[in-house]
Write an enzyme that holds these catalytic residues in place. Sequence first.
Site, mmCIF file in Angstrom:
data_model
loop_
_atom_site.group_PDB
_atom_site.id
_atom_site.type_symbol
_atom_site.label_atom_id
_atom_site.label_comp_id
_atom_site.label_asym_id
_atom_site.label_seq_id
_atom_site.Cartn_x
_atom_site.Cartn_y
_atom_site.Cartn_z
ATOM 1 N N SER A 91 102.282 1.297 -16.140
ATOM 2 C CA SER A 91 103.267 2.174 -15.510
ATOM 3 C C SER A 91 103.632 1.586 -14.149
ATOM 4 O O SER A 91 102.781 1.525 -13.250
ATOM 5 C CB SER A 91 102.675 3.568 -15.324
ATOM 6 O OG SER A 91 103.490 4.292 -14.422
ATOM 7 N N HIS A 110 106.092 0.735 -18.858
ATOM 8 C CA HIS A 110 106.360 2.184 -18.795
ATOM 9 C C HIS A 110 107.079 2.474 -17.480
ATOM 10 O O HIS A 110 106.612 2.096 -16.399
ATOM 11 C CB HIS A 110 105.022 2.923 -18.876
ATOM 12 C CG HIS A 110 105.138 4.410 -18.927
ATOM 13 N ND1 HIS A 110 105.371 5.103 -20.106
ATOM 14 C CD2 HIS A 110 105.036 5.350 -17.959
ATOM 15 C CE1 HIS A 110 105.393 6.406 -19.848
ATOM 16 N NE2 HIS A 110 105.210 6.584 -18.539
ATOM 17 N N ASP A 143 108.707 5.367 -15.129
ATOM 18 C CA ASP A 143 108.688 6.813 -14.871
ATOM 19 C C ASP A 143 109.866 7.246 -14.014
ATOM 20 O O ASP A 143 110.020 6.770 -12.887
ATOM 21 C CB ASP A 143 107.397 7.178 -14.119
ATOM 22 C CG ASP A 143 106.178 7.162 -15.014
ATOM 23 O OD1 ASP A 143 106.215 7.811 -16.070
ATOM 24 O OD2 ASP A 143 105.201 6.493 -14.650
ATOM 25 N N MET A 202 111.588 10.511 -12.162
ATOM 26 C CA MET A 202 111.303 11.886 -11.699
ATOM 27 C C MET A 202 112.453 12.378 -10.839
ATOM 28 O O MET A 202 112.960 11.620 -10.000
ATOM 29 C CB MET A 202 110.025 11.896 -10.868
ATOM 30 C CG MET A 202 108.825 11.337 -11.592
ATOM 31 S SD MET A 202 107.375 11.380 -10.520
ATOM 32 C CE MET A 202 106.184 10.554 -11.565
ATOM 33 N N HIS A 226 110.220 7.062 -19.425
ATOM 34 C CA HIS A 226 109.678 8.425 -19.463
ATOM 35 C C HIS A 226 110.477 9.282 -18.488
ATOM 36 O O HIS A 226 110.307 9.168 -17.268
ATOM 37 C CB HIS A 226 108.190 8.334 -19.079
ATOM 38 C CG HIS A 226 107.471 9.642 -19.020
ATOM 39 N ND1 HIS A 226 106.220 9.769 -18.450
ATOM 40 C CD2 HIS A 226 107.810 10.883 -19.452
ATOM 41 C CE1 HIS A 226 105.818 11.028 -18.542
ATOM 42 N NE2 HIS A 226 106.773 11.726 -19.138
ATOM 43 N N MET A 245 111.111 12.413 -16.637
ATOM 44 C CA MET A 245 110.570 13.703 -16.182
ATOM 45 C C MET A 245 111.686 14.372 -15.391
ATOM 46 O O MET A 245 111.610 14.507 -14.164
ATOM 47 C CB MET A 245 109.312 13.456 -15.328
ATOM 48 C CG MET A 245 108.126 13.039 -16.180
ATOM 49 S SD MET A 245 106.807 12.277 -15.222
ATOM 50 C CE MET A 245 107.410 10.604 -15.190
ATOM 51 N N MET A 293 100.738 14.135 -22.541
ATOM 52 C CA MET A 293 100.428 13.968 -21.107
ATOM 53 C C MET A 293 98.977 14.358 -20.887
ATOM 54 O O MET A 293 98.562 15.473 -21.228
ATOM 55 C CB MET A 293 101.334 14.853 -20.243
ATOM 56 C CG MET A 293 102.770 14.394 -20.108
ATOM 57 S SD MET A 293 103.001 12.716 -19.490
ATOM 58 C CE MET A 293 102.264 12.800 -17.851
ATOM 59 N N GLY A 338 104.084 13.972 -12.668
ATOM 60 C CA GLY A 338 104.598 14.008 -11.299
ATOM 61 C C GLY A 338 103.976 12.971 -10.379
ATOM 62 O O GLY A 338 104.621 12.504 -9.457
ATOM 63 N N PHE A 339 102.722 12.631 -10.625
ATOM 64 C CA PHE A 339 102.035 11.719 -9.714
ATOM 65 C C PHE A 339 101.100 10.786 -10.471
ATOM 66 O O PHE A 339 100.465 11.211 -11.445
ATOM 67 C CB PHE A 339 101.206 12.516 -8.685
ATOM 68 C CG PHE A 339 102.060 13.417 -7.845
ATOM 69 C CD1 PHE A 339 102.653 12.952 -6.671
ATOM 70 C CD2 PHE A 339 102.313 14.720 -8.251
ATOM 71 C CE1 PHE A 339 103.467 13.787 -5.921
ATOM 72 C CE2 PHE A 339 103.136 15.568 -7.502
ATOM 73 C CZ PHE A 339 103.718 15.092 -6.330
ATOM 74 N N GLY A 340 101.013 9.551 -10.003
ATOM 75 C CA GLY A 340 99.999 8.635 -10.511
ATOM 76 C C GLY A 340 98.669 8.940 -9.831
ATOM 77 O O GLY A 340 98.600 9.756 -8.904
ATOM 78 N N GLY A 341 97.621 8.315 -10.317
ATOM 79 C CA GLY A 341 96.327 8.382 -9.637
ATOM 80 C C GLY A 341 95.558 9.680 -9.808
ATOM 81 O O GLY A 341 94.641 9.955 -9.035
ATOM 82 N N ASP A 396 99.358 9.433 -21.492
ATOM 83 C CA ASP A 396 99.805 9.008 -20.158
ATOM 84 C C ASP A 396 99.149 9.871 -19.092
ATOM 85 O O ASP A 396 99.325 11.097 -19.092
ATOM 86 C CB ASP A 396 101.340 9.154 -20.113
ATOM 87 C CG ASP A 396 101.955 8.745 -18.784
ATOM 88 O OD1 ASP A 396 101.263 8.147 -17.944
ATOM 89 O OD2 ASP A 396 103.159 9.035 -18.612
ATOM 90 N N GLY A 397 98.451 9.207 -18.175
ATOM 91 C CA GLY A 397 97.919 9.900 -17.010
ATOM 92 C C GLY A 397 96.419 9.777 -16.863
ATOM 93 O O GLY A 397 95.661 10.253 -17.707
ATOM 94 N N GLY A 398 96.000 9.080 -15.815
ATOM 95 C CA GLY A 398 94.579 9.016 -15.489
ATOM 96 C C GLY A 398 93.745 8.169 -16.433
ATOM 97 O O GLY A 398 92.521 8.293 -16.449
ATOM 98 N N GLY A 405 98.556 3.205 -15.089
ATOM 99 C CA GLY A 405 99.170 2.915 -13.794
ATOM 100 C C GLY A 405 98.133 2.394 -12.821
ATOM 101 O O GLY A 405 97.863 1.197 -12.741
HETATM 102 C C1 DX5 Z 1 102.657 10.642 -14.208
HETATM 103 C C2 DX5 Z 1 103.337 9.478 -14.859
HETATM 104 C C3 DX5 Z 1 102.415 8.403 -15.282
HETATM 105 C C4 DX5 Z 1 101.673 7.741 -14.160
HETATM 106 C C5 DX5 Z 1 100.417 7.154 -14.724
HETATM 107 O O1 DX5 Z 1 103.531 11.686 -14.086
HETATM 108 O O2 DX5 Z 1 104.045 9.887 -16.004
HETATM 109 O O3 DX5 Z 1 103.077 7.422 -16.084
HETATM 110 O O4 DX5 Z 1 102.386 6.704 -13.536
HETATM 111 O O5 DX5 Z 1 99.682 6.640 -13.686
HETATM 112 P P1 DX5 Z 1 98.103 6.766 -13.651
HETATM 113 O O6 DX5 Z 1 97.602 5.856 -14.744
HETATM 114 O O7 DX5 Z 1 97.767 6.306 -12.289
HETATM 115 O O8 DX5 Z 1 97.753 8.199 -13.907
HETATM 116 ZN ZN ZN Z 2 104.769 8.325 -17.451
#
Ligand code: DX5
Ligand code: ZN
Length: 215
Positions: free
Chosen positions: A7, A32, A34, A36, A65, A67, A138, A143-146, A172-174, A194
Amino acid sequence: MIKIAPSILSADFARLGEEIDSVRAGGADWLHFDVMDGLFVPNISVGIPVLKSVRSYTDMFLDVHLMIDRPGRYVSAFSKAGADLICIHLEADTPEGIHAALREIRSLGRKSGLALKPGTPWDAALPFAEETDMFLVMTVEPGFGGQHLMTETLPKITALREAGFGGLIEADGGIDEAHLPELIRLGLDVAVMGTALFHHPDPARLMAEIRTMSE
Ligand code: DX5
Ligand code: ZN
């Protein structure tokens, strides 16, 4: 073999080309992307002009993706900008709006995806299965990475598979390397990564390890 989709939300945007080269050389399957809008999710990321630049830079498969609220308004613009797959959120419009957007994505010659937020039950996706090439589960609130992966979302992967969905399933996510054995066991097709990948000291080694797990 599970596909890895880095991502770019976690990449250094000032060096985006180099970051793409590095994950590509390391064996990433997809990229990927993202998007938003600050409305469907409480954050704003990148959009059409950045996608166009990425498209002209790489021939990697671009997994976009969205959002964004009422995504049908923008699927043709994202297709034109070079998306290979356009994934919209089930919660982002009325069922009629979602059906129409999924059909439009396919009519534009792109693959269609439908994403489910953690609180959306897996069976809400079933009425859309015929129009959808990929379901995105999901594993964090979008909304946020990490963030940390919510393990309670993982049974949706099995449920969608057992319901007979024959398309791809992405999470996707974490996701980090510690989750990969379980995700592979559940039959996941595409893992978005990500932070765990872009902030890893050796992303190529990490992707090689994941490929070995998946053999
Ligand atoms: C979150 C995004 C993800 C995000 C994943 O809303 O859709 O694609 O970038 O990042 P990590 O792997 O850090 O959760
Ligand atoms: Zn995503």
